[in-house]
Design an enzyme around this catalytic site. Sequence first.
Site, PDB file in Angstrom:
ATOM      1  N   GLN A 192      21.569 101.077 125.025  1.00 34.15           N
ATOM      2  CA  GLN A 192      20.221 101.183 124.465  1.00 34.15           C
ATOM      3  C   GLN A 192      20.290 101.562 122.994  1.00 34.15           C
ATOM      4  OE1 GLN A 192      17.467 103.603 126.668  1.00 34.15           O
ATOM      5  NE2 GLN A 192      15.742 102.843 125.507  1.00 34.15           N
ATOM      6  N   PHE A 193      20.334 100.542 122.136  1.00 31.40           N
ATOM      7  CA  PHE A 193      20.411 100.792 120.695  1.00 31.40           C
ATOM      8  C   PHE A 193      19.173 101.512 120.177  1.00 31.40           C
ATOM      9  CE2 PHE A 193      18.090  96.817 120.816  1.00 31.40           C
ATOM     10  CZ  PHE A 193      17.217  96.898 119.733  1.00 31.40           C
ATOM     11  N   THR A 194      18.065 101.463 120.926  1.00 35.56           N
ATOM     12  CA  THR A 194      16.831 102.095 120.459  1.00 35.56           C
ATOM     13  C   THR A 194      16.918 103.618 120.437  1.00 35.56           C
ATOM     14  OG1 THR A 194      15.822 102.059 122.661  1.00 35.56           O
ATOM     15  CG2 THR A 194      15.415 100.154 121.229  1.00 35.56           C
TER      16      THR A 194
END
Length: 155
Positions: A78-80
């Site tokens: 999850q790069f967010t």
Amino acid sequence: MRALLQRVIRAEVRVDAAVVGAIGPGLLVFVGVAPGDDETVAWGLAAKVEGLRIFADASGRTNLSLSEVGGAALVVSQFTLYADTSRGRRPSFLGAAGPIPGERFYDIFCDRLAVLGVPVSRGVFGAKMDVELVNDGPFTVWLDSAELGIAPRVT
């Protein structure tokens, strides 16, 4: 690297309606990778996740680790987790590593967690995923390798 841990009774992740990963009791672990992260950071964060005492013992106290309770981990990239919302209303994700190092260190994190004895199920890196979980508690913990003193190896 950053990890958002959710203690779960069960969790699963689907891609195009097909289940690609599922666990019973354990941790749903969302993982984000930053530029400059390396193998040392991935290993250190995996060790922290495995050893964190956030499961109840016989007395009901949060005193046991994931391995000690025989739990599993469902790890989802999850790069967010590196969203910067300091300006405007649209988050910037420039604080996240690009897809090639992101996937590499996500895989190293998952592999290291498995070496530490945790059964690991995974999402699909870079895919649009549907994540379903039953949170136990709820009990959610935020880990940031920089705040934990886990630094990249200097060469």
